[in-house]
Design an enzyme around this catalytic site. Structure first.
Site, PDB file in Angstrom:
ATOM      1  N   ASP A 177       0.848  -1.197   0.000  1.00 53.63           N
ATOM      2  CA  ASP A 177       0.000   0.000   0.000  1.00 53.63           C
ATOM      3  C   ASP A 177       0.882   1.246   0.000  1.00 53.63           C
ATOM      4  O   ASP A 177       1.647   1.485   0.942  1.00 53.63           O
ATOM      5  CB  ASP A 177      -0.885  -0.037   1.267  1.00 53.63           C
ATOM      6  CG  ASP A 177      -1.870   1.121   1.303  1.00 53.63           C
ATOM      7  OD1 ASP A 177      -1.700   2.087   0.524  1.00 53.63           O
ATOM      8  OD2 ASP A 177      -2.798   1.060   2.131  1.00 53.63           O
ATOM      9  N   TYR A 200      -8.541  15.986  -6.210  1.00 53.51           N
ATOM     10  CA  TYR A 200      -7.842  15.308  -7.317  1.00 53.51           C
ATOM     11  C   TYR A 200      -7.100  16.322  -8.185  1.00 53.51           C
ATOM     12  O   TYR A 200      -5.927  16.136  -8.520  1.00 53.51           O
ATOM     13  CB  TYR A 200      -8.890  14.545  -8.126  1.00 53.51           C
ATOM     14  CG  TYR A 200      -8.378  13.707  -9.267  1.00 53.51           C
ATOM     15  CD1 TYR A 200      -7.711  12.504  -9.037  1.00 53.51           C
ATOM     16  CD2 TYR A 200      -8.601  14.093 -10.598  1.00 53.51           C
ATOM     17  CE1 TYR A 200      -7.282  11.724 -10.094  1.00 53.51           C
ATOM     18  CE2 TYR A 200      -8.172  13.316 -11.652  1.00 53.51           C
ATOM     19  CZ  TYR A 200      -7.513  12.128 -11.400  1.00 53.51           C
ATOM     20  OH  TYR A 200      -7.089  11.351 -12.450  1.00 53.51           O
TER      21      TYR A 200
HETATM   22  P1  NAP Z   1      -7.533   2.429 -11.956  1.00 48.38           P
HETATM   23  O1  NAP Z   1      -8.119   1.557 -13.027  1.00 48.38           O
HETATM   24  O2  NAP Z   1      -8.326   2.742 -10.759  1.00 48.38           O
HETATM   25  O3  NAP Z   1      -6.113   1.847 -11.537  1.00 48.38           O
HETATM   26  C1  NAP Z   1      -5.355   2.440 -10.516  1.00 48.38           C
HETATM   27  C2  NAP Z   1      -4.655   1.356  -9.756  1.00 48.38           C
HETATM   28  O4  NAP Z   1      -3.952   1.946  -8.645  1.00 48.38           O
HETATM   29  C3  NAP Z   1      -5.636   0.344  -9.172  1.00 48.38           C
HETATM   30  O5  NAP Z   1      -5.196  -0.964  -9.442  1.00 48.38           O
HETATM   31  C4  NAP Z   1      -5.607   0.693  -7.707  1.00 48.38           C
HETATM   32  O6  NAP Z   1      -5.898  -0.424  -6.865  1.00 48.38           O
HETATM   33  C5  NAP Z   1      -4.162   1.124  -7.515  1.00 48.38           C
HETATM   34  N1  NAP Z   1      -4.007   1.795  -6.242  1.00 48.38           N
HETATM   35  C6  NAP Z   1      -4.866   2.660  -5.653  1.00 48.38           C
HETATM   36  N2  NAP Z   1      -4.413   3.009  -4.436  1.00 48.38           N
HETATM   37  C7  NAP Z   1      -3.256   2.348  -4.243  1.00 48.38           C
HETATM   38  C8  NAP Z   1      -2.345   2.284  -3.171  1.00 48.38           C
HETATM   39  N3  NAP Z   1      -2.535   2.959  -2.032  1.00 48.38           N
HETATM   40  N4  NAP Z   1      -1.249   1.486  -3.281  1.00 48.38           N
HETATM   41  C9  NAP Z   1      -1.051   0.769  -4.422  1.00 48.38           C
HETATM   42  N5  NAP Z   1      -1.894   0.788  -5.471  1.00 48.38           N
HETATM   43  C10 NAP Z   1      -2.993   1.572  -5.386  1.00 48.38           C
HETATM   44  O7  NAP Z   1      -7.109   3.841 -12.589  1.00 48.38           O
HETATM   45  P2  NAP Z   1      -6.696   4.234 -14.078  1.00 48.38           P
HETATM   46  O8  NAP Z   1      -7.887   4.795 -14.740  1.00 48.38           O
HETATM   47  O9  NAP Z   1      -5.933   3.135 -14.733  1.00 48.38           O
HETATM   48  O10 NAP Z   1      -5.734   5.465 -13.761  1.00 48.38           O
HETATM   49  C11 NAP Z   1      -4.327   5.315 -13.580  1.00 48.38           C
HETATM   50  C12 NAP Z   1      -3.726   6.686 -13.352  1.00 48.38           C
HETATM   51  O11 NAP Z   1      -4.073   7.563 -14.438  1.00 48.38           O
HETATM   52  C13 NAP Z   1      -4.249   7.375 -12.086  1.00 48.38           C
HETATM   53  O12 NAP Z   1      -3.202   8.104 -11.484  1.00 48.38           O
HETATM   54  C14 NAP Z   1      -5.308   8.315 -12.621  1.00 48.38           C
HETATM   55  O13 NAP Z   1      -5.520   9.410 -11.764  1.00 48.38           O
HETATM   56  C15 NAP Z   1      -4.701   8.737 -13.936  1.00 48.38           C
HETATM   57  N6  NAP Z   1      -5.700   9.214 -14.908  1.00 48.38           N
HETATM   58  C16 NAP Z   1      -6.651   8.378 -15.425  1.00 48.38           C
HETATM   59  C17 NAP Z   1      -7.563   8.874 -16.348  1.00 48.38           C
HETATM   60  C18 NAP Z   1      -8.619   8.009 -16.984  1.00 48.38           C
HETATM   61  O14 NAP Z   1      -9.398   8.517 -17.813  1.00 48.38           O
HETATM   62  N7  NAP Z   1      -8.714   6.730 -16.668  1.00 48.38           N
HETATM   63  C19 NAP Z   1      -7.530  10.215 -16.723  1.00 48.38           C
HETATM   64  C20 NAP Z   1      -6.562  11.036 -16.153  1.00 48.38           C
HETATM   65  C21 NAP Z   1      -5.633  10.526 -15.267  1.00 48.38           C
HETATM   66  P3  NAP Z   1      -7.448  -0.786  -6.493  1.00 48.38           P
HETATM   67  O15 NAP Z   1      -8.261  -0.615  -7.718  1.00 48.38           O
HETATM   68  O16 NAP Z   1      -7.341  -2.193  -6.036  1.00 48.38           O
HETATM   69  O17 NAP Z   1      -7.846   0.203  -5.439  1.00 48.38           O
END
Ligand code: NAP
Length: 478
Positions: free
Chosen positions: A294, A384
């Site tokens: 974590d 955020y």
């Molecule tokens: P996601 O599908 O929610 O994946 C994020 C991963 O990070 C999940 O596996 C989550 O685990 C893990 N995580 C959360 N808290 C954690 C912790 N304390 N320690 C270790 N791992 C942790 O998100 P995503 O959409 O792929 O986004 C990835 C990144 O891109 C993020 O930083 C997000 O803010 C950024 N982003 C995404 C978008 C978009 O459109 N998707 C747009 C702009 C920026 P759990 O799910 O098990 O909690």
């Protein structure tokens, strides 16, 4: 995961109906012939000045597989073998449009070089050429690229005005061209070496940057290893946080394809999806292992650093990808919501990188995941957007600190990317996000992974401290 507007069956039905909107263009994300290089199946057209930067651009785009031509009034005295002279006798838009049209529907990378003219800043030979190039770009076929390049010789006040004109032109061009999948960028080559600038232009010009548009980049680095071959990360070690799913999983897979051995960090509860990613990497001949920890705890940070120190002992690439959202308007947001998001989306990056610093190899690359919302702000996301804005500043600080040993740091600001995180956004809001995007569609995790892979590799050595939007040209973020 695919957006409905790109589903071939739905498109077949909708194409027969009188719609009040046009369907987005399907993006060309892979080269026509993989073995022929990234720009295979493309035509590259350069309105060059005949200097070292042009020679580097020509050589790089040719090596990448493009069919190359130079648009100039008279043929250059030393045009490389295989590069065509395209007669552009009068610097007018009309004649350049004709040259563009001669290639039919073959996607074009149109690279326009800005030159020096110290005359009237509002009307001189270079402002007229800029207009001609931009208007010709408006005639490019679908999935083309328009990249304006300002060389390091453009340093006078009048040249700075010309570059500002080019920047403003690109901001409109990418919005106008997006519906046909064509992108536009400005590259300001400052002290970078010409080969590094050329590799940046080739990346922006190719299919792997299909969802990247409207960038205004300063190419200021250039030192470090020169990339070679296809697998630019062979022998390297990379850590991807939040790598069990979504964008992080796609990045882990892509870096492994490029030759890196991968550590995937995620919460211990995500062991099952992380295992699926590892199996996919291993099945493709790569190496990967999971560190369930974590990032919100000191113990988690210590465990990640200790695991890496105990095995490879060094790191070449860190992708700080893990992130969370806890959306509430400012009026309703609790201090706990505020702290939770800041702790993972910002604090974890600071603490983890401090623990990893002693393990970073020379010429390593740090990549931090910000968001377009960190640039533009967003209703209900103050925690955020605050954290993601601070990530951009943190990346610039890392870039400055790493200059001594060649460690680079760059940020990615994704827009609307289809993942489990965004699947929870209500349908209406998702459709609105698409309509506010120049390419009129969401991106995929693979789009972000391609950009991360470029930033991880020495091919991007011209960039340090940059923020690269991967957002299809969101009106909000520009
Ligand atoms: P996601 O599908 O929610 O994946 C994020 C991963 O990070 C999940 O596996 C989550 O685990 C893990 N995580 C959360 N808290 C954690 C912790 N304390 N320690 C270790 N791992 C942790 O998100 P995503 O959409 O792929 O986004 C990835 C990144 O891109 C993020 O930083 C997000 O803010 C950024 N982003 C995404 C978008 C978009 O459109 N998707 C747009 C702009 C920026 P759990 O799910 O098990 O909690």
């Amino acid at each position: 995961m695919q957006d409905w507007s790109l589903d071939p069956r739905i498109r077949a039905i909708l194409s027969k109906l009188p719609l009040p909107f046009s369907l987005p263009t399907e993006l060309r994300r892979t080269p026509s012939r993989a073995e022929g290089g990234e720009l295979a199946g493309m035509r590259a057209l350069l309105t060059g000045l005949g200097d070292d930067l042009d020679r580097a651009l020509l050589s790089t785009v040719r090596q990448a597989g493009a069919e190359v031509g130079v648009a100039a009034a008279i043929p250059w005295s030393s045009l490389p073998v295989g590069v065509r002279h395209e007669s552009w006798p009068d610097d007018t838009a009309e004649s350049l449009i004709q040259i563009v049209r001669d290639g039919g529907e073959t996607p074009v990378l149109l690279v326009h070089r800005l030159g020096v003219d110290s005359g009237d800043p509002a009307r001189n030979s270079q402002t007229d050429r800029l207009f001609a190039a931009a208007q010709a770009a408006s005639h490019l076929p679908a999935n083309s690229r328009f990249v304006i390049v300002a060389g390091s010789d453009l340093s006078s006040d009048s040249s700075e005005l010309l570059i500002a004109l080019a920047s403003g032109t690109v901001r409109t061009a990418f919005k106008e061209f997006g519906r046909i999948g064509t992108t536009a960028h400005l590259v300001r080559a400052q002290s970078a070496d010409v080969g590094a600038v050329a590799e940046l232009v080739a990346y922006l010009g190719g299919p792997h940057a299909a969802f990247v548009t409207g960038l205004d980049l300063r190419a200021s680095g250039g030192q470090g290893e020169i990339s070679s071959g296809n697998r630019t990360l062979n022998g390297k070690h990379a850590l991807v946080t939040g790598g069990a799913r979504g964008i992080g999983a796609a990045i882990a897979l892509r870096l492994a394809q490029e030759g890196a051995a991968i550590w995937i960090n995620d919460l211990s509860s995500a062991a099952a999806p992380a295992e699926a990613v590892i199996q996919a990497i291993v099945a493709a001949g790569g190496r990967a292992q999971f560190i369930g920890a974590d990032l919100g705890t000191e113990a988690g940070i210590t465990e990640i650093a200790a695991s890496i120190k105990g095995s490879a002992g060094k790191l070449d690439v860190v992708v700080h990808n893990a992130g969370i959202t806890r959306d509430k308007t400012l009026r309703k947001m609790s201090l706990q919501n505020w702290r939770q998001v800041l702790q993972i989306d910002l604090g974890a990056l600071v603490r983890l990188q401090a623990a990893l610093d002693p393990l970073m190899a020379n010429n390593s690359s740090l990549i931090a995941m910000s968001s377009v919302m960190g640039i533009a702000g967003n209703f209900g996301q103050a925690n955020y957007t605050a954290a993601k804005a601070a990530v951009l500043e943190l990346t610039r600080q890392w870039a400055r600190q790493g200059a001594v040993r060649g460690t680079r740091a760059n940020a990615i600001a994704p827009g609307f990317i289809l993942t489990e995180m965004t699947a929870q956004i209500p349908l209406f809001n998702r459709e609105m996000a698409k309509q506010l995007t120049a390419l009129a569609q969401p991106g995929t995790p693979d789009d972000v992974a391609e950009l991360a892979c470029f930033l991880a590799s020495p091919r991007s050595r011209a960039l340090n401290g940059a923020a690269l939007r991967c957002d299809g040209g969101m009106a909000l973020g520009a």
